[in-house]
Write an enzyme that holds these catalytic residues in place. Structure first.
Site, short mmCIF file in Angstrom:
data_model
loop_
_atom_site.label_atom_id
_atom_site.label_comp_id
_atom_site.label_asym_id
_atom_site.label_seq_id
_atom_site.Cartn_x
_atom_site.Cartn_y
_atom_site.Cartn_z
N ASP A 45 -4.75 5.35 -1.55
CA ASP A 45 -3.31 5.45 -1.81
C ASP A 45 -2.78 4.09 -2.28
O ASP A 45 -2.75 3.14 -1.50
CB ASP A 45 -2.57 5.86 -0.53
CG ASP A 45 -1.08 6.02 -0.75
OD1 ASP A 45 -0.66 7.13 -1.13
OD2 ASP A 45 -0.34 5.03 -0.57
N TYR A 50 2.89 -1.97 -5.50
CA TYR A 50 1.96 -2.74 -4.67
C TYR A 50 1.27 -3.84 -5.50
O TYR A 50 0.69 -4.76 -4.93
CB TYR A 50 0.88 -1.86 -4.01
CG TYR A 50 1.40 -0.74 -3.12
CD1 TYR A 50 2.73 -0.68 -2.73
CD2 TYR A 50 0.53 0.24 -2.65
CE1 TYR A 50 3.19 0.36 -1.92
CE2 TYR A 50 0.99 1.27 -1.84
CZ TYR A 50 2.32 1.33 -1.49
OH TYR A 50 2.75 2.34 -0.68
N LYS A 75 2.03 5.84 -7.44
CA LYS A 75 3.44 6.25 -7.31
C LYS A 75 4.31 5.62 -8.38
O LYS A 75 4.08 4.47 -8.77
CB LYS A 75 3.97 5.85 -5.92
CG LYS A 75 3.04 6.21 -4.77
CD LYS A 75 3.65 5.97 -3.40
CE LYS A 75 2.59 6.08 -2.31
NZ LYS A 75 1.79 4.86 -2.12
N HIS A 108 8.12 7.57 -5.79
CA HIS A 108 8.00 6.72 -4.61
C HIS A 108 9.18 6.86 -3.64
O HIS A 108 8.98 6.94 -2.43
CB HIS A 108 7.84 5.26 -5.05
CG HIS A 108 7.11 4.40 -4.07
ND1 HIS A 108 6.24 3.41 -4.45
CD2 HIS A 108 7.12 4.37 -2.72
CE1 HIS A 108 5.74 2.82 -3.37
NE2 HIS A 108 6.28 3.38 -2.30
#
Ligand code: NAD
Length: 278
Positions: A45, A50, A75, A108
């Site tokens: 994930d 990120y 996402k 997200h």
């Protein structure tokens, strides 16, 4: 042990236990995702925000695993919401990941004030139609937001990824999702490694099963039907978390952990509330 899989409303499957990489630097992500694959994880994930899709992609490329053997989620970030900008952001994520096809793409955050999530969802539907992504879902929505997606497009999200751990167990949203055929995926499943892993009830159950507190919490998620994506950058803990698949709780254990929920007291949530977070 291979993770059990759960089946989406679109017929595709997802490994129930996965590995999350929030707050992991790009170069570290390459190393720890490789370690996660070695430990047995096949479901990763990540997210554009990120900043480690490229590192995840390098770990995939060097893993020796085929696309059929792994399950990758990324996402769509808040700033990219909207129909055209979603199509563009998706291709940029795919370039960083180095993948032909994505297993799961999520919005997200709902972003209710921005209010672009229906158009964004229409872009995910188009990407799925084009075969660029196998399954589509959302993260950090309310029941009302999920219902609006369904009402305005007729397409039910495959999964809803939300903050969920024993102190904030999301009973209502889990039941709402189940009633619509939406799987629930738990983020911060270990409560971000804080007080929860010191909890006396959890410790007692861990001792009974000769397991660790983290394993007991992961086993609880699996037992109640969540998809769960614990994060660690420590190889021994990555292996420990994967080995939670071998811990089987009884109904007494599950009831005791259910009893830790703090939602009624207005507590338990660690992250932002999707209903007001924009
Ligand atoms: P988590 O609940 O998985 O906790 C991770 C922390 O727990 C680690 O940093 C470590 O401190 C501790 N830990 C992990 N394994 C341990 C072990 N075996 N023993 C002792 N301590 C241990 O927290 P998280 O990273 O917030 O959530 C997991 C994943 O969920 C993320 O990496 C990300 O992929 C996803 N996520 C998604 C959203 C979203 O908005 N959709 C938000 C947060 C996280």
């Amino acid at each position: 042990t291979l993770s059990p899989t759960l089946t989406f409303n679109d017929g595709n499957t997802i490994p129930q236990l996965g590995y999350g990489v929030w707050q992991v630097e790009d170069d570290v992500a390459e190393k720890v995702v490789r370690q996660a694959f070695e430990a047995g994880f096949r479901h990763i994930d990540t997210a554009k925000i990120y900043g480690n899709e490229a590192g995840v992609g390098r770990a995939i490329a060097s893993s020796g695993l085929t696309p059929e053997q792994i399950f990758i989620t990324t996402k769509l970030w808040n700033a990219d919401q909207g129909y055209e900008s979603t199509l563009t952001a998706f291709e940029e994520s795919m370039d960083r990941l180095g993948l032909e096809t994505l297993d799961l793409y999520l919005i997200h955050w709902m972003q209710p004030k921005q209010d672009k999530y229906v158009d964004t969802w229409k872009a995910l539907i188009e990407l799925q139609k084009r075969g660029r992504v196998k399954s589509i879902g959302v993260s950090n929505f309310t029941a009302e937001g999920l219902q609006r997606l369904i009402d305005e497009t007729g397409v039910v999200p495959a999964i809803h990824q939300i903050e969920l751990h024993p102190y904030f167990s999301q009973r209502e949203l889990r039941e709402f999702g189940a009633s619509k055929g939406i799987l629930t995926q738990a983020w911060s499943p270990l409560g971000q490694g804080g007080e929860l892993l010191e909890d006396a009830t959890v410790a007692g159950i861990a001792a009974k099963h000769q397991a660790t507190p983290a394993q007991v919490v992961i086993a609880w998620h699996l037992a109640i039907g969540n998809v769960v994506i614990p994060k660690s950058v420590t190889e021994s803990r990555i292996r420990e978390n994967y080995a939670a698949l071998d811990v089987t709780l009884d109904s007494e254990d599950i009831d005791a952990i259910n009893g830790l929920d703090r939602t009624a007291a207005g507590e338990g949530r660690i992250g932002p509330d999707p209903a007001v977070s924009d």
